[in-house]
Design an enzyme around this catalytic site. Structure first.
Site, mmCIF file in Angstrom:
data_model
loop_
_atom_site.group_PDB
_atom_site.id
_atom_site.type_symbol
_atom_site.label_atom_id
_atom_site.label_comp_id
_atom_site.label_asym_id
_atom_site.label_seq_id
_atom_site.Cartn_x
_atom_site.Cartn_y
_atom_site.Cartn_z
ATOM 1 N N HIS A 95 44.608 67.021 32.282
ATOM 2 C CA HIS A 95 44.249 67.592 30.967
ATOM 3 C C HIS A 95 43.000 67.045 30.339
ATOM 4 O O HIS A 95 42.427 66.152 30.921
ATOM 5 C CB HIS A 95 45.095 66.842 30.034
ATOM 6 C CG HIS A 95 45.413 67.260 28.528
ATOM 7 N ND1 HIS A 95 45.827 68.428 27.923
ATOM 8 C CD2 HIS A 95 44.505 66.572 27.582
ATOM 9 C CE1 HIS A 95 45.660 68.526 26.862
ATOM 10 N NE2 HIS A 95 44.811 67.342 26.405
ATOM 11 N N ALA A 135 51.603 61.465 31.127
ATOM 12 C CA ALA A 135 50.369 60.909 31.291
ATOM 13 C C ALA A 135 48.945 61.586 30.749
ATOM 14 O O ALA A 135 49.020 63.096 30.919
ATOM 15 C CB ALA A 135 50.082 61.047 33.103
ATOM 16 N N VAL A 137 46.007 61.816 31.360
ATOM 17 C CA VAL A 137 45.135 62.355 32.267
ATOM 18 C C VAL A 137 45.791 63.532 33.064
ATOM 19 O O VAL A 137 45.025 64.222 34.022
ATOM 20 C CB VAL A 137 44.269 61.508 33.285
ATOM 21 C CG1 VAL A 137 43.524 60.452 32.584
ATOM 22 C CG2 VAL A 137 45.414 60.936 34.005
ATOM 23 N N GLU A 138 47.064 63.848 32.857
ATOM 24 C CA GLU A 138 47.799 64.856 33.925
ATOM 25 C C GLU A 138 48.218 66.021 32.729
ATOM 26 O O GLU A 138 47.268 66.815 32.359
ATOM 27 C CB GLU A 138 48.856 64.125 34.320
ATOM 28 C CG GLU A 138 48.301 63.147 35.624
ATOM 29 C CD GLU A 138 49.162 62.602 36.194
ATOM 30 O OE1 GLU A 138 49.982 63.531 37.240
ATOM 31 O OE2 GLU A 138 49.706 61.469 36.529
ATOM 32 N N MET A 139 49.363 65.828 32.443
ATOM 33 C CA MET A 139 49.803 66.946 31.554
ATOM 34 C C MET A 139 49.719 66.718 29.925
ATOM 35 O O MET A 139 49.986 67.569 29.348
ATOM 36 C CB MET A 139 51.451 67.473 31.997
ATOM 37 C CG MET A 139 51.204 67.971 33.111
ATOM 38 S SD MET A 139 52.980 68.166 34.105
ATOM 39 C CE MET A 139 53.582 69.573 33.264
#
Length: 351
Positions: A95, A135, A137-139
């Site tokens: 993201h 998360a 930094v992910e989704m």
């Protein structure tokens, strides 16, 4: 976790067994004490019956980028089934084009791991599926927004009802995770090594057979064993000789971040070795791109072994026999959005 003394003792005993090339039957008996072939059928999951409807739903969710806040990232973004089940990057991009802290493990055969993530913080694939979705930094999504997205599309609601019959409200975050788990449980890749374990002497080349013997004699199987040749134990990275900070970043203390126990500093789950030829770069830091180099580092760091060039070549050749047949996967046609579907957001929130 095995103690340093026990592991080194096991390694020394293994080296003592080194001898001229063993007969295949004798070597197979030794190998079957350490490894198991991939089963012919999808393994049973705890509290999650695998059905065709649930697998199809899980596949749709796995590929659907709308499960992320931005509408850009799906599970397949970091665990790409077309590129070895990972993303072939040092660390994944998520993201807001942020990068995660660790290399993305392959999703293939992950069902055989005793726990998920490098630090084992998820007990199973269902628990793991919930992590990246939330998360930052992910989704970067939330369970409530995922459910609002799913409930806004009648076809998804129908698929959940078919996958979890008899439930008053089948569209839940737990069922979302269970469906993904069911799909991921089908991602198993039988390899030439499995055919060899099952008695086919011709399934591996002479160099691969020699590499298996070297792998066993060197003590590699003390950590990399079982169905997945890893994924079932935790060990310090640098059991004998700690690698430099370029390979073992000082800021990532591994399982310590889960247990907050001093003995777990720089301890990681043993990496599964199936399809390892397809999943460079290697280690949790994702900084080593060459498999031979990774073999050499592990031999010196974990076993204190100074392998010859021939032994490194043999082990690397054996690891090639773990590259398996990937199941045929077709990209699913996903339900269309409606006026009620939450709109994508690219806002980056503090972690």
């Amino acid at each position: 976790m095995k103690s340093l003394t026990a592991t080194l003792a096991g390694s020394a005993a293994a080296f003592a067994l080194a001898s001229p090339a063993m007969a295949q039957d004798e070597l197979r008996d030794w190998a079957l004490d350490m490894f198991s072939p991939v089963p012919a059928t999808v393994p049973a999951l705890e509290d999650n019956i695998v059905t065709p409807e649930k697998v199809d739903l899980g596949k749709a969710l796995f590929f659907d980028p709308r499960m992320s806040a931005s509408g850009v990232f799906s599970c397949n973004s970091c665990h790409n089934v077309g590129t070895g089940g990972d993303d072939n990057m040092p660390t994944s991009v998520g993201h807001g084009w942020q990068t995660g802290p660790r290399n993305s493990p392959t999703v293939f055969n992950a069902v055989f791991n005793e726990a998920q993530f490098w630090d084992g913080r998820a007990a199973d694939l269902a628990e793991q599926a919930k992590g990246p979705v939330q998360a930052g930094v992910e989704m970067a999504n939330t369970p409530d927004n995922v459910l609002a997205t799913l409930n806004s599309m009648p076809e998804y609601v129908e698929w959940f009802e078919a996958s979890f019959p008899g439930e008053d409200d089948p569209v839940t975050f737990d069922n979302f995770a269970k469906a993904i788990e069911a799909f991921e449980a089908t991602l198993i890749t039988p390899a030439p090594f499995d055919a060899w374990l099952n008695g086919n002497d011709a399934a591996m080349t002479e160099e691969q057979v020699a590499g298996l013997e070297t792998f066993l004699e060197a003590g590699c199987a003390s950590c990399h064993n079982g169905v997945n040749l890893g994924g079932n134990g935790y060990y310090p990275f640098g059991l004998v000789e700690k690698p430099g900070a370029e390979i073992l970043p000082e800021g990532d203390k591994g399982r310590y971040q889960v247990t907050e126990t001093a003995v777990d500093e720089y301890v990681f789950r043993a990496s599964p070795l199936r399809n390892i030829t397809e999943t460079a770069p290697y280690f949790h830091s994702g900084v080593v791109w060459d498999l031979r180099t990774a073999v050499d580092i592990m031999a010196s760091s974990q076993l204190g072994a100074d392998l010859s060039e021939q032994e490194i070549d043999e082990i690397t050749a054996f690891l090639g026999a773990l590259t398996g047949e990937v199941p045929e996967i077709t990209y699913p046609m996903l339900p269309a959005e409606t006026a009620e579907t939450p709109r994508p957001s690219s806002e980056v929130l503090p972690n």
